[in-house]
Design an enzyme around this catalytic site. Structure first.
Site, short mmCIF file in Angstrom:
data_model
loop_
_atom_site.label_atom_id
_atom_site.label_comp_id
_atom_site.label_asym_id
_atom_site.label_seq_id
_atom_site.Cartn_x
_atom_site.Cartn_y
_atom_site.Cartn_z
N SER A 1 -50.39 -52.08 36.40
CA SER A 1 -50.04 -52.51 37.76
C SER A 1 -50.08 -54.03 37.89
O SER A 1 -50.83 -54.71 37.18
CB SER A 1 -50.99 -51.89 38.78
OG SER A 1 -50.93 -50.48 38.72
N1 SAH Z 1 -54.05 -48.36 36.71
C1 SAH Z 1 -53.15 -48.26 35.57
C2 SAH Z 1 -51.84 -47.69 36.03
C3 SAH Z 1 -51.08 -47.06 34.93
S1 SAH Z 1 -49.56 -46.30 35.46
C4 SAH Z 1 -52.95 -49.64 35.00
O1 SAH Z 1 -52.89 -50.60 35.77
O2 SAH Z 1 -52.82 -49.77 33.78
C5 SAH Z 1 -50.12 -44.72 36.02
C6 SAH Z 1 -50.76 -43.85 34.99
O3 SAH Z 1 -50.99 -42.57 35.60
C7 SAH Z 1 -49.92 -43.59 33.75
O4 SAH Z 1 -50.63 -43.96 32.61
C8 SAH Z 1 -49.67 -42.07 33.78
O5 SAH Z 1 -49.65 -41.47 32.51
C9 SAH Z 1 -50.86 -41.59 34.59
N2 SAH Z 1 -50.70 -40.29 35.25
C10 SAH Z 1 -49.59 -39.76 35.84
N3 SAH Z 1 -49.86 -38.54 36.36
C11 SAH Z 1 -51.17 -38.28 36.09
C12 SAH Z 1 -52.06 -37.18 36.35
N4 SAH Z 1 -51.67 -36.09 37.00
N5 SAH Z 1 -53.33 -37.28 35.92
C13 SAH Z 1 -53.78 -38.38 35.26
N6 SAH Z 1 -52.99 -39.44 34.98
C14 SAH Z 1 -51.71 -39.41 35.38
#
Ligand code: SAH
Length: 219
Positions: free
Chosen positions: A67
Site C-alpha cells: 500500500s
Molecule cells: N498491507 C499489505 C497489503 C497487501 S495487498 C501491504 O501493504 O503490503 C492485499 C493482500 O491481501 C494481498 O497480499 C492478498 O493476497 C491478500 N488477501 C486477499 N484476500 C485475502 C483473504 N481473504 N485473506 C487473507 N489475505 C487476503
C-alpha cells in the site's frame, strides 16, 4: 562505509517521506515515528527499491501491491492505537503495514492467503526482530476465531461488505478499518462497534486489490 552511507541515505529519504505525510494531513506523531523507523525498502522487490520512499503503492509480485505510505499512515492513525491492544490484520502482503502495527500495539495477528507472500513477510519481520506478530496462511475473511475478540481490525484488501466473522470477532467498543465498494474503487471506512451497532465513518476514496475468500470476491 558503504553500508553506513546506505543506511543514512535511507533515513534521509524516510525523513522526507514523513514530511510529505505531514503535509498530506497525518497528525499522529506515533505513526510518523514508526514510518521514520521502519526500513520500507526491505519490504519491496529489488526492481522497485529506488521507489521505496516515494509516496506510492508498488508491486510486490503475485498480482499484489504494498500500500501507498499515505494510506498505511491514514489507516493506522484511524485505528487509534494506544499500545495495549491485540490487532487483527487481513492481508499481510509485504508485511510493511504489519511492522507499523507491531510498533504501536501489543500483538498483531496477521492473515495472508498467499503462502509465498506470508513466508517472505515472516522472514523480513523476524530479521527485524519483531516478536509480537502471529502469522497465519489462510482466508482472513473468516477471522481468527482462536484469538478473538480483537480490539482493532484492519483489512488491507477491497471488500464489497464487512465479512460477518470480522464483525463478530471485533470487541465491543473496538474499531475496524476496511475499504468497501466495487472491484475498481472503494471507500475507506472507520467502523466502531457499540453493542450490536456498527457506526461508519467514510475516510475517502481508495483503490485496493481484491479481498478474496468465503466472504470476499470470488473470481
Ligand atoms: N498491507 C499489505 C497489503 C497487501 S495487498 C501491504 O501493504 O503490503 C492485499 C493482500 O491481501 C494481498 O497480499 C492478498 O493476497 C491478500 N488477501 C486477499 N484476500 C485475502 C483473504 N481473504 N485473506 C487473507 N489475505 C487476503
Amino acid at each position: 562505509m558503504i553500508c553506513n552511507f546506505d543506511a543514512s541515505e535511507h533515513k534521509l529519504r524516510r525523513k522526507n517521506l514523513v514530511e510529505i505525510l505531514k503535509n498530506e494531513g497525518i497528525k499522529s506523531q506515533k505513526v510518523l515515528d514508526a514510518i521514520l523507523k521502519i526500513p520500507r525498502h526491505l519490504f519491496v522487490p529489488e526492481e522497485v527499491k529506488d521507489l521505496a520512499y516515494e509516496n506510492e503503492a508498488l508491486p510486490i509480485g503475485y498480482g499484489q501491491t504494498i500500500s501507498q505510505p499515505y494510506i498505511v499512515a491514514l489507516m493506522t492513525e484511524a485505528l487509534e492505537l494506544r499500545g495495549d491492544e491485540r490487532v487483527l490484520e487481513i492481508g499481510t502482503g509485504s508485511g510493511y503495514q504489519t511492522a507499523v502495527l507491531a510498533e504501536l500495539s501489543l500483538e498483531v495477528y496477521t492473515i495472508e492467503t498467499l503462502k509465498e507472500l506470508s513466508e517472505r513477510a515472516q522472514r523480513i519481520l523476524n530479521f527485524l526482530g519483531y516478536t509480537n506478530i502471529y502469522f497465519k496462511i489462510g482466508d482472513g475473511t473468516l477471522g481468527w476465531e482462536e484469538y478473538a475478540p480483537f480490539d482493532k481490525i484492519i483489512v488491507t484488501a477491497a471488500a464489497f461488505d464487512i465479512p460477518k466473522p470480522l464483525k463478530d470477532q471485533l470487541k465491543d467498543g473496538g474499531i475496524m478499518i476496511i475499504p468497501i465498494g466495487g472491484r475498481e474503487f472503494q471507500n475507506l471506512y472507520k467502523i466502531r462497534k457499540v453493542g450490536n451497532n456498527f457506526y461508519k465513518e467514510n475516510l475517502g476514496g481508495v483503490r485496493f486489490v481484491l479481498l478474496k475468500g468465503e466472504y470476499g470476491w470470488r473470481d
